[in-house]
Design an enzyme around this catalytic site. Structure first.
Site, PDB file in Angstrom:
ATOM      1  N   TYR A  99      32.014 -72.820  24.358  1.00  8.17           N
ATOM      2  CA  TYR A  99      30.989 -72.209  23.492  1.00  8.17           C
ATOM      3  C   TYR A  99      31.237 -72.649  22.062  1.00  8.17           C
ATOM      4  O   TYR A  99      32.366 -72.589  21.573  1.00  8.17           O
ATOM      5  CB  TYR A  99      31.040 -70.682  23.578  1.00  8.17           C
ATOM      6  CG  TYR A  99      29.831 -70.145  24.293  1.00  8.17           C
ATOM      7  CD1 TYR A  99      28.557 -70.409  23.791  1.00  8.17           C
ATOM      8  CD2 TYR A  99      29.937 -69.402  25.457  1.00  8.17           C
ATOM      9  CE1 TYR A  99      27.427 -69.950  24.450  1.00  8.17           C
ATOM     10  CE2 TYR A  99      28.818 -68.936  26.120  1.00  8.17           C
ATOM     11  CZ  TYR A  99      27.549 -69.214  25.610  1.00  8.17           C
ATOM     12  OH  TYR A  99      26.448 -68.768  26.260  1.00  8.17           O
TER      13      TYR A  99
ATOM     14  N   GLU B 245      28.712 -72.038  19.200  1.00 11.56           N
ATOM     15  CA  GLU B 245      27.573 -71.681  18.336  1.00 11.56           C
ATOM     16  C   GLU B 245      27.931 -71.930  16.880  1.00 11.56           C
ATOM     17  O   GLU B 245      29.043 -71.619  16.430  1.00 11.56           O
ATOM     18  CB  GLU B 245      27.199 -70.209  18.548  1.00 11.56           C
ATOM     19  CG  GLU B 245      26.258 -70.055  19.739  1.00 11.56           C
ATOM     20  CD  GLU B 245      26.219 -68.645  20.271  1.00 11.56           C
ATOM     21  OE1 GLU B 245      27.282 -68.129  20.633  1.00 11.56           O
ATOM     22  OE2 GLU B 245      25.121 -68.072  20.315  1.00 11.56           O
TER      23      GLU B 245
ATOM     24  N   ASP C 234       7.031 -87.393  16.328  1.00 12.14           N
ATOM     25  CA  ASP C 234       7.792 -87.168  17.556  1.00 12.14           C
ATOM     26  C   ASP C 234       7.858 -88.544  18.211  1.00 12.14           C
ATOM     27  O   ASP C 234       6.881 -89.006  18.811  1.00 12.14           O
ATOM     28  CB  ASP C 234       7.034 -86.159  18.423  1.00 12.14           C
ATOM     29  CG  ASP C 234       7.596 -86.041  19.835  1.00 12.14           C
ATOM     30  OD1 ASP C 234       8.503 -86.821  20.186  1.00 12.14           O
ATOM     31  OD2 ASP C 234       7.103 -85.192  20.600  1.00 12.14           O
TER      32      ASP C 234
ATOM     33  N   THR D 151      13.329 -87.185  21.926  1.00 11.69           N
ATOM     34  CA  THR D 151      14.196 -86.967  23.067  1.00 11.69           C
ATOM     35  C   THR D 151      15.164 -88.147  23.087  1.00 11.69           C
ATOM     36  O   THR D 151      14.979 -89.132  22.363  1.00 11.69           O
ATOM     37  CB  THR D 151      13.411 -86.902  24.402  1.00 11.69           C
ATOM     38  OG1 THR D 151      12.585 -88.047  24.494  1.00 11.69           O
ATOM     39  CG2 THR D 151      12.586 -85.641  24.483  1.00 11.69           C
TER      40      THR D 151
ATOM     41  N   LYS E  48      14.621 -91.458  26.986  1.00  9.47           N
ATOM     42  CA  LYS E  48      13.545 -92.390  27.388  1.00  9.47           C
ATOM     43  C   LYS E  48      13.988 -93.808  27.027  1.00  9.47           C
ATOM     44  O   LYS E  48      14.972 -94.283  27.585  1.00  9.47           O
ATOM     45  CB  LYS E  48      12.238 -91.949  26.743  1.00  9.47           C
ATOM     46  CG  LYS E  48      11.822 -90.539  27.204  1.00  9.47           C
ATOM     47  CD  LYS E  48      10.505 -90.084  26.647  1.00  9.47           C
ATOM     48  CE  LYS E  48      10.092 -88.747  27.229  1.00  9.47           C
ATOM     49  NZ  LYS E  48      10.304 -87.613  26.324  1.00  9.47           N
TER      50      LYS E  48
ATOM     51  N   ARG F 182      19.425 -86.523  29.194  1.00  9.38           N
ATOM     52  CA  ARG F 182      18.191 -85.736  29.033  1.00  9.38           C
ATOM     53  C   ARG F 182      18.408 -84.695  27.945  1.00  9.38           C
ATOM     54  O   ARG F 182      19.026 -83.656  28.172  1.00  9.38           O
ATOM     55  CB  ARG F 182      17.876 -85.070  30.382  1.00  9.38           C
ATOM     56  CG  ARG F 182      16.620 -84.263  30.465  1.00  9.38           C
ATOM     57  CD  ARG F 182      16.241 -84.079  31.917  1.00  9.38           C
ATOM     58  NE  ARG F 182      15.975 -85.373  32.523  1.00  9.38           N
ATOM     59  CZ  ARG F 182      14.840 -86.063  32.355  1.00  9.38           C
ATOM     60  NH1 ARG F 182      13.850 -85.556  31.671  1.00  9.38           N
ATOM     61  NH2 ARG F 182      14.696 -87.243  32.914  1.00  9.38           N
TER      62      ARG F 182
HETATM   63  N1  DSN Z   1       7.085 -85.388  29.914  1.00 10.06           N
HETATM   64  C1  DSN Z   1       7.336 -86.466  28.974  1.00 10.06           C
HETATM   65  C2  DSN Z   1       6.698 -87.718  29.389  1.00 10.06           C
HETATM   66  O1  DSN Z   1       6.752 -88.030  30.560  1.00 10.06           O
HETATM   67  O2  DSN Z   1       6.139 -88.428  28.564  1.00 10.06           O
HETATM   68  C3  DSN Z   1       6.984 -86.102  27.599  1.00 10.06           C
HETATM   69  O3  DSN Z   1       7.797 -85.090  27.187  1.00 10.06           O
END
Ligand code: DSN
Length: 422
Positions: free
Chosen positions: A61, A63, A207, A233, A236, A242
């Site tokens: 933990y 925080e 984003d 994110t 990707k 993730r």
């Molecule tokens: N769900 C994602 C995508 O596949 O583009 C976006 O967050």
């Protein structure tokens, strides 16, 4: 040359501890290795990322932030989190980075909480034209807690029309303008968004979840150095675990950090932060630049093959890692039908709306495909001819399960040349 590194994923302890989960994971690995993964938001991570993700950092933990935690015993966790922060700053030329957001949606939520009051007006791209649920859709918190004035793409070009966006911004007077998308196959003119935001006194935000790896590698314009706040994110095109992070100017650092913790989240997932640090180190290597450039070369090559096969691509092509195919207009099949048919052929994509879709998001006119994962496996432009051929054959035989099973066997054979996990 195909990538010949084989990563160990034998899960020998799990096999004894929980056979059902073990079996499901082994089957999933087999699916990933025997199929052609074209979902543009997916990728394959390295052994280093996997090991950090499965590490004992999950036990802790922590925080708070490095040097200022609400629990004792965070000496080494601070090392991990500081490394992730410093590497991300270097990768994107960011003034400040918060690596604690658990995923893309919470990262966007923290950005909105930091910069707006509930009920404020902001602008984002419509979901049906390439935006994300968290970019202001009415069923999502972003559309329910804020007033979203959505912009769209031009009906003829199916691309962003910056003059129209500026006109709308002048009328709507938003507090924040968001760019960066989930289903937009074209380059984004981030400088135009900075100018529009400045013209109306709005926070300039993006984003970049989908194109983060391309931005880090200089294959797409990187907005981080001159935008106010940028979320992404990490799993990707960036090819990490993730998760997500927020990058911002120092002027917004305190607000962003407070919005993440204690505003929205509790204990950060330090095992995931460790895995992010590993992925950022990998992305700082010169070979990652080649990887990102190859993603786009493959995407363009695949687009050419698909066009030659008589498929209509939204906007006529691609500048990035993804392609939107209007299968309804091209072949009188719905996105749902094609997603299912391709799945039976061992090819994975997702159904997707296309701009001005006459159909519903559950059964839209399009499919969305992309090249990040197949490029990680070592495929090059020459292989896109075969990938395009498999896609086309799958679509042409969408109602013939026996033929789709034959294609699946061919796909499996083709994939043997691109091993990744043992
Ligand atoms: N769900 C994602 C995508 O596949 O583009 C976006 O967050």
């Amino acid at each position: 040359m195909a990538k010949k590194i084989l990563f160990e994923t034998d899960l020998k302890f799990l096999k004894k501890a929980d056979e059902e989960i073990y079996n499901a994971l082994i089957s999933e690995k087999q699916r990933q290795m025997e199929g052609i993964e074209l979902i543009p938001s997916e990728n394959l991570v390295s052994q280093g990322v996997l090991e950090a993700l499965g590490s004992i950092a999950t036990n802790k933990y922590s925080e708070g932030y490095p040097g200022k935690r609400y629990y004792g015993g965070n000496e080494f966790i601070d090392v991990i989190e500081n490394l992730a922060i410093e590497r991300a700053k270097k990768l994107f030329t960011a003034e400040h980075v918060n690596v604690q957001p658990l995923s893309g949606s919470p990262a966007n939520m923290a950005m909105y909480y930091a910069l707006m009051e509930l009920g404020d007006v902001f602008m984002g791209l419509k979901l049906t034209e390439g935006g994300h649920l968290t970019h202001g859709h009415p069923v999502n918190f972003s559309g329910r807690q804020y007033k979203c004035v959505s912009y769209g793409v031009d009906k003829t070009t199916e691309m962003l029309d910056y003059d129209a966006i500026k006109k709308l911004a002048l009328e709507a007077k938003p507090k924040l303008i968001l760019s960066g998308y989930t289903a937009y196959p074209r380059a984004i003119d981030f400088k135009a968004f900075r100018e529009i935001s400045d013209a109306v006194g709005a926070y300039c935000c993006a984003d970049i979840a989908h194109i983060a790896g391309l931005c880090a590698a200089g294959v797409h314009e990187n907005p981080v150095p001159y935008f106010d706040v940028v979320t992404t994110t990490t799993h990707k095109t960036l090819r990490g675990p993730r998760s997500a992070m927020i990058m911002c100017k120092n002027a917004f650092a305190e607000k962003i950090d407070k919005a993440v913790f204690p505003g929205l989240q509790g204990g950060p997932h330090e095992h995931v932060i460790a895995a992010k640090a590993v992925a950022f180190k990998e992305a700082l290597e010169p070979s990652f630049r080649d990887y990102a450039a190859q993603i786009v070369k493959n995407s363009k090559a695949l687009a050419d093959v698909l066009i030659a096969k008589g498929l209509r691509l939204v906007s006529g092509g691609t500048d990035n890692h993804l392609i939107l195919i209007d299968v309804f207009k091209s072949k009188s099949l719905t996105g749902k039908q094609v997603e299912h048919a391709l799945e039976l052929a061992g090819i994975y994509c997702n159904k997707n709306t296309i701009p001005f879709d006459s159909r519903t998001p559950w059964d839209p006119s399009g499919i969305r495909i992309g090249t990040p994962a197949i490029t990680t496996r070592g495929m090059k432009e020459t292989h896109m001819k075969e990938v395009g051929e498999f896609i086309s054959k799958g679509i042409e035989n969408a109602s013939d399960p026996a033929k789709l099973a034959e294609i699946k066997a061919e796909v499996k054979e083709f994939c043997k040349a691109f091993p990744f996990y043992k």
